[in-house]
Design an enzyme around this catalytic site. Structure first.
Site, PDB file in Angstrom:
ATOM      1  N   GLU B  49       0.807  -1.216   0.000  1.00 44.45           N
ATOM      2  CA  GLU B  49       0.000   0.000   0.000  1.00 44.45           C
ATOM      3  C   GLU B  49       0.845   1.273   0.000  1.00 44.45           C
ATOM      4  O   GLU B  49       0.428   2.311  -0.504  1.00 44.45           O
ATOM      5  CB  GLU B  49      -0.962   0.015   1.191  1.00 44.45           C
ATOM      6  CG  GLU B  49      -2.067  -1.038   1.109  1.00 44.45           C
ATOM      7  CD  GLU B  49      -1.667  -2.369   1.704  1.00 44.45           C
ATOM      8  OE1 GLU B  49      -0.483  -2.557   2.059  1.00 44.45           O
ATOM      9  OE2 GLU B  49      -2.552  -3.244   1.838  1.00 44.45           O
ATOM     10  N   PHE B 111     -11.693  -6.999  13.544  1.00 45.88           N
ATOM     11  CA  PHE B 111     -10.586  -7.473  12.709  1.00 45.88           C
ATOM     12  C   PHE B 111     -10.205  -6.403  11.683  1.00 45.88           C
ATOM     13  O   PHE B 111     -11.067  -5.842  11.017  1.00 45.88           O
ATOM     14  CB  PHE B 111     -10.978  -8.773  11.997  1.00 45.88           C
ATOM     15  CG  PHE B 111      -9.913  -9.274  11.071  1.00 45.88           C
ATOM     16  CD1 PHE B 111      -8.667  -9.670  11.570  1.00 45.88           C
ATOM     17  CD2 PHE B 111     -10.111  -9.309   9.706  1.00 45.88           C
ATOM     18  CE1 PHE B 111      -7.666 -10.108  10.715  1.00 45.88           C
ATOM     19  CE2 PHE B 111      -9.116  -9.748   8.838  1.00 45.88           C
ATOM     20  CZ  PHE B 111      -7.884 -10.148   9.347  1.00 45.88           C
ATOM     21  N   GLN B 112      -8.940  -6.124  11.567  1.00 47.64           N
ATOM     22  CA  GLN B 112      -8.397  -5.105  10.648  1.00 47.64           C
ATOM     23  C   GLN B 112      -9.012  -3.731  10.891  1.00 47.64           C
ATOM     24  O   GLN B 112      -9.172  -2.942   9.958  1.00 47.64           O
ATOM     25  CB  GLN B 112      -8.547  -5.532   9.189  1.00 47.64           C
ATOM     26  CG  GLN B 112      -7.622  -6.708   8.848  1.00 47.64           C
ATOM     27  CD  GLN B 112      -7.462  -6.951   7.362  1.00 47.64           C
ATOM     28  OE1 GLN B 112      -8.354  -6.672   6.578  1.00 47.64           O
ATOM     29  NE2 GLN B 112      -6.308  -7.498   6.968  1.00 47.64           N
ATOM     30  N   LYS B 161     -17.552  -0.288   5.729  1.00 48.23           N
ATOM     31  CA  LYS B 161     -17.971  -1.298   4.755  1.00 48.23           C
ATOM     32  C   LYS B 161     -19.486  -1.314   4.523  1.00 48.23           C
ATOM     33  O   LYS B 161     -19.950  -1.466   3.402  1.00 48.23           O
ATOM     34  CB  LYS B 161     -17.502  -2.676   5.236  1.00 48.23           C
ATOM     35  CG  LYS B 161     -17.760  -3.796   4.244  1.00 48.23           C
ATOM     36  CD  LYS B 161     -17.142  -5.116   4.714  1.00 48.23           C
ATOM     37  CE  LYS B 161     -17.237  -6.176   3.621  1.00 48.23           C
ATOM     38  NZ  LYS B 161     -16.576  -7.433   4.021  1.00 48.23           N
ATOM     39  N   MET B 483      24.490   8.526   2.693  1.00 47.12           N
ATOM     40  CA  MET B 483      24.449   9.839   3.347  1.00 47.12           C
ATOM     41  C   MET B 483      24.753   9.696   4.836  1.00 47.12           C
ATOM     42  O   MET B 483      25.450  10.527   5.422  1.00 47.12           O
ATOM     43  CB  MET B 483      23.087  10.500   3.131  1.00 47.12           C
ATOM     44  CG  MET B 483      23.005  11.925   3.620  1.00 47.12           C
ATOM     45  SD  MET B 483      24.202  13.004   2.796  1.00 47.12           S
ATOM     46  CE  MET B 483      23.246  13.636   1.426  1.00 47.12           C
TER      47      MET B 483
END
Lengths: 174, 579
Positions: B49, B111-112, B161, B483
């Site tokens: 993502e 969940f999630q 949802k 760096m």
């Protein structure tokens, strides 16, 4: 820095959209800089689409400048006024329950009379009173009650409006 | 028209002109992926993502249009926090749609589930938790408006949802096309104050040593042409910050290039010695100013920015103008013309000759590799610059390779430089290059990446290979977090701590091939040109060219962190030059 450290305090009156999560957005801008909010009063305005927050922060005006600008950038913030205590009228409400055996209840009622406070409720050895006034007058009242034994105290945090113009415009002015 | 929330979301995105969506489906966003099949919007299936977010940013960088990403709830939402923060720091217009657990389940540790709007509050310009299907058209319309107007930035829309799931009655809604915004607290202002613009014009006409200090606001406001007119009319030199590379042509005689920590000597020193800085869409970032108290000590400041919070944030301006850069520059040009245009500018020959003296004594320089030494990264970048079309889009990661690219590339076109400036997000290059290629398929797109960065987001090369984005990656492999290694060498007495990445593991050529790319490896200077030519010829597959580079090469000039810009450290070969 807090007011107690000798720093100043700043009072902001912020008009926001009356929506979920707006208070968290506002509070977050103070939190991420480590600025503690000393008091906060929130209520809807006469226009129910908006709420007004009165925020007292223990920080001087200078470091506050950037916070105010960031606050102004929040999509839900409509406008902000920074109130100078000397140019505004401030009020706070305190409700307090004090130990008051019948033999000393009279002394407490004396203070209630002097401060024009209000008795809200009386128990067999306690008394509940309320006072509305400037924050410093509320502080004084609380200090005077403390030796009797404060059982419970609740203060609203101050609300404020700017002082009004005293001098009427000169009718002869061009 | 009756529809469900998921259909409404797709229709709302189509109405905003979205042609491409970078995303990855999952449980909570599932119902939206069904109407996606019937939509005109192309979806690019990413492998992580974070990649979706950086692709949306790269698309926005290259096109000026908002990039759009869509991912599910919980871990997907947290994975996209970095791109959101990156876009917030660099003012990139972006809209991210996240799935959320059903409204009734929010706050139950479902969940999630995560508190997406809470987590992203401080890294978005604004965010929404949509609670009713009927709100979707208006929220999407507002989200694009907020992302693209004023100071652009990312807006997140979190969608439970149940309001997009056709099997749930809460998703039923009647479609409407919103035609306005009810945002009483959001009134972006474009025009600058006319009186302040006149004051600025007056200061410009009085200045003997003025410098135009131009930032990302030039590109965001589509102001490059206006800037060119202002510079040419007044004859004032231009520095282009990391966020405005390409906003003024590098080969223009008035261009001084990049200022700041790794800016070139002339850009840094001209600002230090200036008597007037005209800051246009720049924010006095610490990487530009060095020690703020000693930055441009002799200069008066004109500061133009769309965001009033930038005015006076770091340096108190003498004239502060809130407004869109392009609009204000155009008004400033008018005001200057009324005062006499180029005729009204004082004689600045002495200043010009000081500038050309610095340019002669302190050009960018490096020592070519000798014998069997590995490649010099600067040499690779010069070769790449000289053998690609001038309108090539270059995306970079973060670190030494980023600074060398900004230094050595010749940016002569706006919107050809895609990089992570404010947040400094390692791993930005590959997904951002894919997003840029998606937005500008007509252009050649090179990602310049370091080996540290490459290992953070290389998986998106699978996306490039399978979705048909033939980007090219110049991998500057110096086997180090370069760096950080440079800082340890210069400021930690060469005590190297956890910066060595190994030279041969992973095998980048094999890895590139496994990811569906052509993999090439270059170890000697004479192979560099042919390898680039070979990569340029390939247009049906992504290419990764690993350039094996010297580990100990440092980026110069350098203003050490916290030091004054007057103490800029130049290349060792220039240290005896009179300043």
């Amino acid at each position: 820095m807090s007011a107690a450290d000798g720093g100043g305090t700043t009072t902001l009156v912020v008009r926001v959209e009356n929506k979920a999560g707006v208070l968290a957005r506002v509070a977050g801008l103070f939190a991420r800089r480590g600025f503690n909010i000393e008091s906060l009063a929130v209520a809807p305005t006469d226009d129910e689409r908006f709420s007004r927050l009165t925020i007292v922060v223990g920080v001087d005006a200078a470091p506050m400048e950037q916070v105010v600008k960031q606050l102004d950038k929040l999509v839900n913030v409509v406008d902000i006024r920074e109130l100078n205590p000397s140019a505004s009228v401030e009020r706070e409400l305190m409700m307090v329950t004090v130990r008051a055996n019948p033999d000393i209840r009279g002394q407490i009622l004396d203070l209630v009379r002097i401060f024009q406070a209000t008795v809200l409720n009386v128990g067999y050895d306690e008394i509940m009173v309320s006072l509305t006034g400037s924050p410093s007058r509320v502080d004084d009242f609380e200090d005077l009650l403390r030796p009797y034994g404060i059982v419970d105290v609740q203060r609203t945090g101050k609300v404020a409006l700017p002082k009004l113009v005293k001098a009427a415009p000169d009718p002869l002015a061009p | 028209m009756n529809m469900n929330g998921g259909q409404a979301l797709m229709k709302a995105l189509e109405n905003e002109g979205v042609d491409i969506l970078f995303g990855l489906p999952g449980g909570a966003i599932l119902p939206v992926y069904d109407p996606l099949i019937d939509s005109s919007i192309r979806h690019v299936l990413v492998r992580h993502e974070q990649g979706a977010g950086h692709m949306a940013e790269g698309y926005a960088h290259a096109t000026g249009r908002p990039g759009v990403a869509m991912v599910t709830s919980g871990p997907a939402a947290t994975n996209i926090v970095t791109p959101l923060c990156d876009a917030y720091m660099d003012s990139i217009p972006m809209v991210v749609v996240t799935g959320q657990v059903p409204y009734a389940a929010i706050g139950t540790d479902a969940f999630q589930e995560c508190d997406t709007t809470g987590i992203t509050m401080s890294v978005t310009k604004h965010n929404y938790l949509v609670t009713e299907a009927a709100d979707i058209p208006q929220v999407i319309h507002d989200a694009f408006y907020i992302a693209t107007t004023g100071r652009p930035g990312p807006v997140l829309v979190d969608i439970p949802k149940d309001i997009v799931d056709p099997n749930n009655p809460r998703s039923a809604m009647e479609w409407y096309t919103p035609d306005s915004h009810d945002l009483p607290g959001y009134l972006p202002n474009q025009a600058g104050d006319a009186e302040l613009i006149r004051q600025a014009a007056k200061l410009i006409c009085e200045a003997e040593r003025p410098v135009l200090y131009t930032g990302g606001g030039i590109l965001k406001s589509r102001g490059a042409e206006a800037l060119l007119e202002l510079a040419e009319m007044t004859g004032i030199h231009v520095v282009t910050t990391l966020m405005n590379r390409g906003g003024f042509p590098d080969d223009h005689p008035l261009c001084l290039g990049m200022p700041g920590m790794h800016g070139n000597y002339t850009a840094v020193t001209a600002m230090q010695e200036a008597d007037l800085l005209i800051a246009l869409g720049a924010r006095f970032d610490d990487r530009v100013t060095g020690k703020v108290g000693e930055f441009a000590p002799l200069a008066k400041i004109i500061h133009v920015d769309i965001d009033s919070a930038e005015l006076g944030k770091v340096r108190r301006p003498d004239v502060a103008i809130q407004g869109d850069c392009r609009v204000v520059i155009e008004e400033l040009v008018k005001a200057l013309k009324e005062m006499g245009g180029s005729e009204a500018q004082p004689d600045r020959n002495q200043w010009r000759s000081r500038i050309s003296g610095w340019q002669e004594r302190f050009p960018l320089t490096y020592e070519q590799s000798k014998g069997d030494e590995l490649l010099k990264p600067q040499y690779v970048l010069e070769q790449l610059r000289d053998s690609t079309p001038s309108d090539t889009i270059v995306a970079s990661g973060v670190g030494q390779h980023q600074m060398w690219t900004s230094q050595y590339w010749k940016f002569n076109h706006p919107y050809t430089w895609v990089n992570s400036g404010g947040l400094g997000t390692m791993g930005f290059a590959i997904p951002a290059a894919i997003g840029a290629k998606a937005g500008r398929p007509d252009r050649m797109v090179w990602a310049v990446d370091g080996d540290g960065c490459f290992q953070m987001t290389a998986q998106e090369l699978v996306t490039a290979a399978t979705e048909g984005f033939p980007i090219k990656v110049a991998l500057i492999n110096n086997a180090y977090l370069g760096m950080v290694r440079q800082w340890q060498e210069m400021f930690y007495e060469e005590r190297y701590s956890e910066v060595y990445l190994t030279r041969d593991v992973p095998d980048y050529k094999m890895w590139a091939e496994a990811l569906g790319c052509v993999g090439l490896r270059v170890e000697s200077p004479e192979e560099v040109g042919p390898a680039i030519a070979q990569a340029n010829e390939i247009d049906d597959q992504p290419v990764v060219v690993e350039f094996r580079c010297e580990a100990e090469e440092n980026v110069f000039p350098m203003v050490p962190a916290g030091m004054s810009n007057s103490d800029v450290v130049v290349d060792p070969s220039q240290r005896d030059q009179p300043r």
